[in-house]
Design a protein around this motif. Structure first.
Motif, PDB file in Angstrom:
ATOM      1  N   ARG A   1      32.133  32.742  28.423  1.00 51.29           N
ATOM      2  CA  ARG A   1      33.443  32.223  28.022  1.00 51.29           C
ATOM      3  C   ARG A   1      34.542  33.138  28.540  1.00 51.29           C
ATOM      4  O   ARG A   1      35.078  33.953  27.808  1.00 51.29           O
ATOM      5  N   VAL A   2      34.819  33.015  29.829  1.00 54.69           N
ATOM      6  CA  VAL A   2      35.906  33.829  30.381  1.00 54.69           C
ATOM      7  C   VAL A   2      36.973  32.886  30.949  1.00 54.69           C
ATOM      8  O   VAL A   2      36.729  31.704  31.142  1.00 54.69           O
ATOM      9  N   PHE A   3      38.170  33.427  31.172  1.00 60.16           N
ATOM     10  CA  PHE A   3      39.230  32.632  31.792  1.00 60.16           C
ATOM     11  C   PHE A   3      39.017  32.729  33.291  1.00 60.16           C
ATOM     12  O   PHE A   3      39.334  33.752  33.925  1.00 60.16           O
ATOM     13  N   ALA A   4      38.471  31.638  33.864  1.00 59.70           N
ATOM     14  CA  ALA A   4      37.951  31.676  35.230  1.00 59.70           C
ATOM     15  C   ALA A   4      38.997  32.028  36.275  1.00 59.70           C
ATOM     16  O   ALA A   4      38.695  32.705  37.257  1.00 59.70           O
ATOM     17  N   THR A   5      40.233  31.585  36.092  1.00 61.63           N
ATOM     18  CA  THR A   5      41.223  31.779  37.157  1.00 61.63           C
ATOM     19  C   THR A   5      41.978  33.099  37.011  1.00 61.63           C
ATOM     20  O   THR A   5      42.777  33.455  37.862  1.00 61.63           O
ATOM     21  N   LEU A   6      41.739  33.805  35.915  1.00 58.34           N
ATOM     22  CA  LEU A   6      42.408  35.103  35.729  1.00 58.34           C
ATOM     23  C   LEU A   6      41.525  36.236  36.231  1.00 58.34           C
ATOM     24  O   LEU A   6      40.299  36.093  36.292  1.00 58.34           O
ATOM     25  N   SER A   7      42.164  37.349  36.538  1.00 55.44           N
ATOM     26  CA  SER A   7      41.401  38.504  37.015  1.00 55.44           C
ATOM     27  C   SER A   7      40.613  39.126  35.868  1.00 55.44           C
ATOM     28  O   SER A   7      40.870  38.841  34.688  1.00 55.44           O
ATOM     29  N   VAL A   8      39.692  39.986  36.233  1.00 53.00           N
ATOM     30  CA  VAL A   8      38.906  40.722  35.242  1.00 53.00           C
ATOM     31  C   VAL A   8      39.846  41.506  34.320  1.00 53.00           C
ATOM     32  O   VAL A   8      39.747  41.434  33.087  1.00 53.00           O
TER      33      VAL A   8
ATOM     34  N   PHE B   1      31.468  49.651  31.415  1.00 55.73           N
ATOM     35  CA  PHE B   1      30.988  48.628  32.352  1.00 55.73           C
ATOM     36  C   PHE B   1      31.540  48.927  33.752  1.00 55.73           C
ATOM     37  O   PHE B   1      32.502  48.288  34.192  1.00 55.73           O
ATOM     38  N   PRO B   2      30.927  49.876  34.457  1.00 61.33           N
ATOM     39  CA  PRO B   2      31.451  50.245  35.780  1.00 61.33           C
ATOM     40  C   PRO B   2      31.535  49.047  36.732  1.00 61.33           C
ATOM     41  O   PRO B   2      32.422  48.992  37.575  1.00 61.33           O
ATOM     42  N   ARG B   3      30.635  48.076  36.565  1.00 63.80           N
ATOM     43  CA  ARG B   3      30.677  46.884  37.422  1.00 63.80           C
ATOM     44  C   ARG B   3      31.993  46.128  37.278  1.00 63.80           C
ATOM     45  O   ARG B   3      32.484  45.521  38.221  1.00 63.80           O
ATOM     46  N   LEU B   4      32.514  46.121  36.072  1.00 61.74           N
ATOM     47  CA  LEU B   4      33.791  45.425  35.855  1.00 61.74           C
ATOM     48  C   LEU B   4      34.923  46.200  36.511  1.00 61.74           C
ATOM     49  O   LEU B   4      35.865  45.617  37.035  1.00 61.74           O
ATOM     50  N   LYS B   5      34.811  47.507  36.484  1.00 64.23           N
ATOM     51  CA  LYS B   5      35.864  48.331  37.101  1.00 64.23           C
ATOM     52  C   LYS B   5      35.931  48.066  38.607  1.00 64.23           C
ATOM     53  O   LYS B   5      37.002  47.889  39.176  1.00 64.23           O
ATOM     54  N   GLU B   6      34.731  48.000  39.209  1.00 70.01           N
ATOM     55  CA  GLU B   6      34.689  47.743  40.658  1.00 70.01           C
ATOM     56  C   GLU B   6      35.319  46.395  41.003  1.00 70.01           C
ATOM     57  O   GLU B   6      35.774  46.178  42.113  1.00 70.01           O
ATOM     58  N   ARG B   7      35.299  45.475  40.019  1.00 68.45           N
ATOM     59  CA  ARG B   7      35.774  44.114  40.284  1.00 68.45           C
ATOM     60  C   ARG B   7      37.042  43.784  39.498  1.00 68.45           C
ATOM     61  O   ARG B   7      37.329  42.626  39.216  1.00 68.45           O
ATOM     62  N   ALA B   8      37.820  44.821  39.196  1.00 65.50           N
ATOM     63  CA  ALA B   8      38.971  44.661  38.289  1.00 65.50           C
ATOM     64  C   ALA B   8      39.937  43.550  38.705  1.00 65.50           C
ATOM     65  O   ALA B   8      40.464  42.841  37.857  1.00 65.50           O
TER      66      ALA B   8
END
Ligand code: ATP
Length: 239
Positions: free
Chosen positions: A86-93, A125-132
């Protein structure tokens, strides 16, 4: 901290939760286990206001939150990381994460240090940081799951509801999710956890409740449930 008494909930005319009572003490991790369709997700939804309970009471820090809107419940300090992506698909991380802090900012429960909290979520969550700056809808399923968890944490919640945080993840990421849950526990975050991997959930939890057909069938300290032959046979075989 979170006290649920005699909770009932229904979809239309069909009652699926019958007289559920449970407690999540401050700083503890409590897990709800049960078969598919037992009512675990419905319990989480009723607590966070996604559905209205048809009876019973839910108290957060001594205040009744029963029947309030999910927005008001979030403002009171209860975060729900729901099942599925459940994320807002069009918004950034980053924007998804900042939205997680919104209820606390609009109501002023405690504004705190949003940028600091964002940095802490990225650390977890380093993966999220890489994909901020990536659009959330283009993340992999596992990454979206982590984003949902990170967003719930941005509320700086009094109580965090985690519904199947490992769903659909590859084994290595499942381990990573349980490592993060243990780390959050170490930070003193109060959690109610629903997990398909019941044995791993009981490992990290302090206390557990077994839900059968919308009723609490038994409950006890996590270690005790883990060693209970009936619980083992019914729920721990595959995990
Ligand atoms: P699972 O482990 O499969 O996710 P669960 O323990 O979380 O199961 P729930 O999703 O809470 O179970 O479902 C409890 C019961 O309520 C099931 O019988 C399910 O079919 C029913 N149910 C769930 N959502 C709805 C809905 N939106 N409308 C009608 N019935 C529903």
């Amino acid at each position: 901290m979170l006290q649920i008494q005699n909770l009932h909930a229904a979809y239309g005319k069909v009652e699926v939760l019958h007289d559920i009572s449970l407690e999540v003490p401050k700083g503890k991790v409590v897990t709800l286990i049960g078969s598919n369709g037992a009512g675990k997700t419905t319990t989480m939804r009723a607590i966070s206001g996604m559905i209205k309970p048809s009876g019973g009471s839910i108290m957060l820090n001594g205040k009744a939150i029963t029947g309030l809107s999910s927005n008001k419940i979030a403002r009171a300090g209860l975060a729900h990381s729901p099942e599925g992506r459940r994320v807002f698909a069009t918004l950034s991380v980053t924007d998804n994460l900042l939205l997680g802090a919104f209820p606390r900012l609009t109501f002023g429960r405690e504004r705190g240090d949003v940028q600091g909290d964002l940095a802490r979520v990225f650390e977890l969550f380093p993966r999220l940081k890489e994909r901020a700056s990536q659009q959330a809808g283009t993340l992999s399923g596992g990454e979206q799951q982590m984003l949902a968890m990170g967003r719930a944490l941005m509320l700086n919640p009094e109580v965090l509801l985690l519904d199947e945080p490992s769903m659909g993840l590859a084994p290595l990421l499942v381990n990573e999710v349980f490592r993060i849950i243990a780390e959050l526990k170490g930070r003193g975050i109060t959690m109610l956890l629903v997990e398909q991997f019941a044995a791993a959930a009981l490992e990290v939890a302090d206390y557990g409740y077994v839900l059968e057909n919308g009723r609490i069938a038994c409950h006890g300290p996590a270690q005790q449930l883990k060693d209970d032959p009936a619980v083992k046979a019914a729920y721990l075989g595959a995990s």
